[in-house]
Design an enzyme around this catalytic site. Structure first.
Site, PDB file in Angstrom:
ATOM      1  CE1 TYR A 176      52.458  12.982  53.057  1.00  0.00           C
ATOM      2  CE2 TYR A 176      52.079  15.348  53.032  1.00  0.00           C
ATOM      3  CZ  TYR A 176      51.978  14.116  53.668  1.00  0.00           C
ATOM      4  OH  TYR A 176      51.397  14.036  54.896  1.00  0.00           O
ATOM      5  CE  LYS A 230      34.200  41.843  47.553  1.00  0.00           C
ATOM      6  NZ  LYS A 230      33.378  42.120  46.359  1.00  0.00           N
ATOM      7  CG  MET A 243      46.904  20.649  56.040  1.00  0.00           C
ATOM      8  SD  MET A 243      45.862  19.556  57.016  1.00  0.00           S
ATOM      9  CE  MET A 243      45.258  18.428  55.773  1.00  0.00           C
ATOM     10  NE  ARG A 246      28.849  39.388  41.132  1.00  0.00           N
ATOM     11  CZ  ARG A 246      29.993  39.889  41.566  1.00  0.00           C
ATOM     12  NH1 ARG A 246      31.106  39.197  41.455  1.00  0.00           N
ATOM     13  NH2 ARG A 246      30.058  41.085  42.109  1.00  0.00           N
TER      14      ARG A 246
HETATM   15  C1  LIG Z   1      34.072  43.096  45.676  1.00  0.00           C
HETATM   16  C2  LIG Z   1      33.313  44.219  45.127  1.00  0.00           C
HETATM   17  C3  LIG Z   1      33.950  45.432  44.840  1.00  0.00           C
HETATM   18  C4  LIG Z   1      35.442  45.607  44.890  1.00  0.00           C
HETATM   19  O1  LIG Z   1      36.015  45.077  43.717  1.00  0.00           O
HETATM   20  P1  LIG Z   1      37.585  45.096  43.422  1.00  0.00           P
HETATM   21  O2  LIG Z   1      37.701  44.521  42.074  1.00  0.00           O
HETATM   22  O3  LIG Z   1      38.209  44.231  44.481  1.00  0.00           O
HETATM   23  O4  LIG Z   1      38.046  46.488  43.532  1.00  0.00           O
HETATM   24  C5  LIG Z   1      33.153  46.495  44.454  1.00  0.00           C
HETATM   25  N1  LIG Z   1      31.819  46.362  44.323  1.00  0.00           N
HETATM   26  C6  LIG Z   1      31.184  45.196  44.561  1.00  0.00           C
HETATM   27  C7  LIG Z   1      29.716  45.110  44.389  1.00  0.00           C
HETATM   28  C8  LIG Z   1      31.903  44.086  44.950  1.00  0.00           C
HETATM   29  O5  LIG Z   1      31.274  42.922  45.151  1.00  0.00           O
END
Ligand SMILES: *Cc1c(COP(=O)(O)O)cnc(C)c1O
Length: 364
Positions: free
Chosen positions: A265, A55, A313, A149
């Site tokens: 800055y 992701k 930036m 969650r």
């Molecule tokens: C992001 C995620 C992972 C991976 O977690 P890490 O701590 O980066 O290894 C695994 N399972 C779910 C559901 C996630 O959202």
């Protein structure tokens, strides 16, 4: 209005006026380290297989580079969060080995899921009902065991909408696997109850840190993300995981400043003596946040090059005192070893990776 119509049209930017110059920012990926990290996590997962959380563009490292490396290493299961992340995986891995963690929030998302052939992660009774109403078929199921969650609450597992699902992998997610927290054992015990209640082809609980908690947490499939990319969420992983991501920035100007001159800055750095400084094309818009001001470090041919003054930036100024040969056009590499960089910046290892912006040219 008449006068607007009478104005000559300004010339437009041609779509490809000339070959695009290469970026002054590179994110060098050690693809060997990435493959080795996956193999280490797969081995540490015991009899479970390791998948990969890819992701957020493989945690900012770039799906186009990372996913083929992971697939070649032997990874078969890939997790993204958003539907918008699916097209980037097209042609890289089989569709039905891609899981979309956020699940179908409406019929359009369910239709997109079906058309693309990826599998949704069902996170609620309404999502389960929607998936079945739009045709059903294999899916994954996320059950909440305490993170509160995403995920179906365990007391709703008896709902007919859940019972009607064809669950490929039943998932839950650990809230505190990176700590020696009593919550880990609590979630493991709840997951055992989930396993008894939900028929599925496979079960999956552990993220990167969860892999280090031992065999009891591995089930059939682990889902590392952070540790694939070089992050170390628990000490036990330290000897097994290597750095993958190396941000590099080009020097776009070198200047000599006098004693008493200030830099950047708000003049937060004043030169105590005449010095040679460089301007690099890296700033907070690239994810090199202002927390690195006065703390960032770079290297040039093994020489230490500290950041000076405020990060802006698009630019950071660096001290070339110990790199007198460094010239405009040369490349500096940021000190970005995840544990040390996290301690220096106050950013989490996750943030260090996912912040890295679109102006980086990503490559192996
Ligand atoms: C992001 C995620 C992972 C991976 O977690 P890490 O701590 O980066 O290894 C695994 N399972 C779910 C559901 C996630 O959202």
């Amino acid at each position: 209005m008449m006068w607007q119509r009478a104005m000559p049209l300004p010339p437009e930017i041609a779509p490809s006026p000339a070959p695009l110059p290469s970026s002054p920012l590179r994110l060098r990926l050690d693809t060997q380290a990435l493959a080795d990290n996956w193999r280490a996590l797969d081995r540490l997962s015991g009899s479970a297989a390791a998948g990969a959380a890819v992701k957020a563009d493989a945690y900012g490292l770039g799906v186009a580079v990372a996913v083929p490396v992971l697939a070649e290493a032997g990874c078969r299961d890939f997790f993204v969060a958003h539907w918008g992340e699916v097209p980037a995986l097209a042609g890289l891995v089989p569709a039905d080995r891609v899981a979309v963690l956020h699940g179908p929030m409406n019929d359009a998302e369910a239709a997109f899921c079906r058309a693309s052939g990826v599998l949704p992660v069902i996170n609620s009774v309404p999502q389960a009902a929607r998936w079945s109403a739009t045709g059903g078929g294999p899916c994954h199921l996320m059950v909440d065991t305490g993170i509160n969650r995403l995920g179906v609450e365990s007391h709703r597992l008896g709902d007919p909408a859940i019972a009607g699902l064809e669950v490929e992998t039943c998932l839950s997610h650990l809230a505190s696997a990176d700590e020696n927290s009593a919550q880990n054992a609590v979630q493991l015990a709840r997951f055992a109850e989930v396993r008894a209640a939900v028929p599925a082809r496979r079960y999956s609980l552990a993220n990167s840190a969860g892999i280090a908690l031992g065999n009891a947490y591995h089930a059939d499939l682990t889902r590392p993300g952070l540790a694939l990319y070089g992050g170390i969420p628990r000490d036990e992983l330290a000897g097994h995981i290597s750095q993958v991501a190396y941000p590099q920035a080009a020097v776009i100007q070198v200047r000599e400043i006098a004693a008493g001159d200030s830099v950047g800055y708000n003049a937060t750095f004043t030169a105590p003596a005449p010095m040679r400084v460089g301007v690099i094309a890296l700033g907070y818009a690239d994810g090199y946040l202002r927390c690195w001001s006065g703390k960032g470090r770079f290297s040039w041919q093994g020489r230490d090059v500290p950041a000076l003054g405020r990060v802006s930036m698009d630019m950071t100024v660096v001290d070339l005192t110990h790199a007198p040969g460094c010239a405009e056009g040369d490349w500096l590499e940021a000190a970005y070893e995840p544990l040390a960089a996290s301690a220096a910046s106050g950013l989490s290892q996750y943030e260090l990776f996912t912040l890295l912006g679109q102006r980086f040219q990503r490559g192996g």
